[in-house]
Design a protein around this motif. Structure first.
Motif, PDB file in Angstrom:
ATOM      1  N   MET A 178       0.878  -1.004   0.051  1.00 32.73           N
ATOM      2  CA  MET A 178       0.118  -0.024   0.110  1.00 32.73           C
ATOM      3  C   MET A 178       0.835   1.253   0.125  1.00 32.73           C
ATOM      4  O   MET A 178       1.986   1.303   0.522  1.00 32.73           O
ATOM      5  N   LYS A 179       0.473   2.092  -0.852  1.00 26.25           N
ATOM      6  CA  LYS A 179       1.248   3.456  -0.980  1.00 26.25           C
ATOM      7  C   LYS A 179       0.751   4.524  -0.679  1.00 26.25           C
ATOM      8  O   LYS A 179      -0.598   4.949  -0.846  1.00 26.25           O
ATOM      9  N   PHE A 180       1.251   5.664   0.016  1.00 29.87           N
ATOM     10  CA  PHE A 180       0.702   6.669   0.591  1.00 29.87           C
ATOM     11  C   PHE A 180       0.283   7.757  -0.689  1.00 29.87           C
ATOM     12  O   PHE A 180       1.174   7.840  -1.498  1.00 29.87           O
ATOM     13  N   THR A 181      -0.787   8.353  -0.834  1.00 25.14           N
ATOM     14  CA  THR A 181      -1.273   9.142  -1.783  1.00 25.14           C
ATOM     15  C   THR A 181      -1.951  10.369  -1.085  1.00 25.14           C
ATOM     16  O   THR A 181      -2.914  10.010  -0.564  1.00 25.14           O
ATOM     17  N   LYS A 182      -1.533  11.432  -1.293  1.00 22.86           N
ATOM     18  CA  LYS A 182      -2.070  12.636  -0.722  1.00 22.86           C
ATOM     19  C   LYS A 182      -3.364  12.787  -0.863  1.00 22.86           C
ATOM     20  O   LYS A 182      -4.137  13.000   0.064  1.00 22.86           O
ATOM     21  N   THR A 183      -3.796  12.683  -2.058  1.00 26.47           N
ATOM     22  CA  THR A 183      -5.298  12.988  -2.215  1.00 26.47           C
ATOM     23  C   THR A 183      -6.325  11.934  -1.573  1.00 26.47           C
ATOM     24  O   THR A 183      -7.430  12.150  -1.071  1.00 26.47           O
ATOM     25  N   LYS A 184      -5.706  10.604  -1.751  1.00 30.74           N
ATOM     26  CA  LYS A 184      -6.461   9.693  -0.912  1.00 30.74           C
ATOM     27  C   LYS A 184      -6.768  10.012   0.383  1.00 30.74           C
ATOM     28  O   LYS A 184      -7.604   9.678   1.225  1.00 30.74           O
ATOM     29  N   MET A 185      -5.263  10.321   0.951  1.00 34.46           N
ATOM     30  CA  MET A 185      -5.552  10.613   2.529  1.00 34.46           C
ATOM     31  C   MET A 185      -6.301  11.986   2.965  1.00 34.46           C
ATOM     32  O   MET A 185      -7.019  11.748   3.757  1.00 34.46           O
ATOM     33  N   GLU A 186      -6.238  12.600   2.024  1.00 34.85           N
ATOM     34  CA  GLU A 186      -7.168  13.878   2.186  1.00 34.85           C
ATOM     35  C   GLU A 186      -8.779  13.648   2.247  1.00 34.85           C
ATOM     36  O   GLU A 186      -9.394  14.081   2.985  1.00 34.85           O
ATOM     37  N   ARG A 187      -8.954  12.803   1.161  1.00 31.36           N
ATOM     38  CA  ARG A 187     -10.372  12.357   1.101  1.00 31.36           C
ATOM     39  C   ARG A 187     -10.904  11.509   2.528  1.00 31.36           C
ATOM     40  O   ARG A 187     -11.934  11.591   2.960  1.00 31.36           O
ATOM     41  N   LEU A 188      -9.853  10.624   2.902  1.00 31.33           N
ATOM     42  CA  LEU A 188     -10.173   9.794   4.219  1.00 31.33           C
ATOM     43  C   LEU A 188     -10.320  10.726   5.323  1.00 31.33           C
ATOM     44  O   LEU A 188     -11.217  10.478   6.311  1.00 31.33           O
ATOM     45  N   VAL A 189      -9.550  11.646   5.620  1.00 36.53           N
ATOM     46  CA  VAL A 189      -9.562  12.678   6.617  1.00 36.53           C
ATOM     47  C   VAL A 189     -11.120  13.677   6.552  1.00 36.53           C
ATOM     48  O   VAL A 189     -11.527  13.717   7.500  1.00 36.53           O
ATOM     49  N   ASN A 190     -11.166  13.917   5.351  1.00 35.99           N
ATOM     50  CA  ASN A 190     -12.537  14.679   5.071  1.00 35.99           C
ATOM     51  C   ASN A 190     -13.716  13.979   5.400  1.00 35.99           C
ATOM     52  O   ASN A 190     -14.874  14.413   5.997  1.00 35.99           O
ATOM     53  N   ASN A 191     -13.724  12.427   5.163  1.00 33.12           N
ATOM     54  CA  ASN A 191     -14.761  11.763   5.504  1.00 33.12           C
ATOM     55  C   ASN A 191     -15.007  11.244   6.883  1.00 33.12           C
ATOM     56  O   ASN A 191     -15.829  10.494   7.313  1.00 33.12           O
ATOM     57  N   ASN A 192     -13.925  11.419   7.823  1.00 30.97           N
ATOM     58  CA  ASN A 192     -13.951  10.899   9.096  1.00 30.97           C
ATOM     59  C   ASN A 192     -13.388  11.914   9.925  1.00 30.97           C
ATOM     60  O   ASN A 192     -12.437  12.471  10.153  1.00 30.97           O
TER      61      ASN A 192
END
Length: 61
Positions: free
Chosen positions: A1-15
């Motif tokens: 699994m690789k860190f992706t800034k956009t995916k992490m931002e979406r995860l944070v915004n959803n939680n």
């Protein structure tokens, strides 16, 4: 699994809990948002972290 800034931002915004943790990290550790996102990723997502499945589910969206 690789860190992706956009995916992490979406995860944070959803939680709301992750959003709170991000703000706390940025304030307490005086981190820029990008570094705080990476810290959250490594502490909450990787190595079977509590948000790993939610992060992986973002791939299917």
């Amino acid at each position: 699994m690789k860190f992706t800034k956009t995916k992490m931002e979406r995860l944070v915004n959803n939680n709301p809990e992750l959003k709170k943790q991000l703000k706390t990290l940025m304030k307490d550790m005086d981190l820029e948002k990008n570094f705080a996102l990476k810290a959250l990723y490594h502490s909450q997502v990787t190595d079977n972290g509590p948000y790993q499945s939610a992060y992986q589910d973002l791939d299917s969206e």
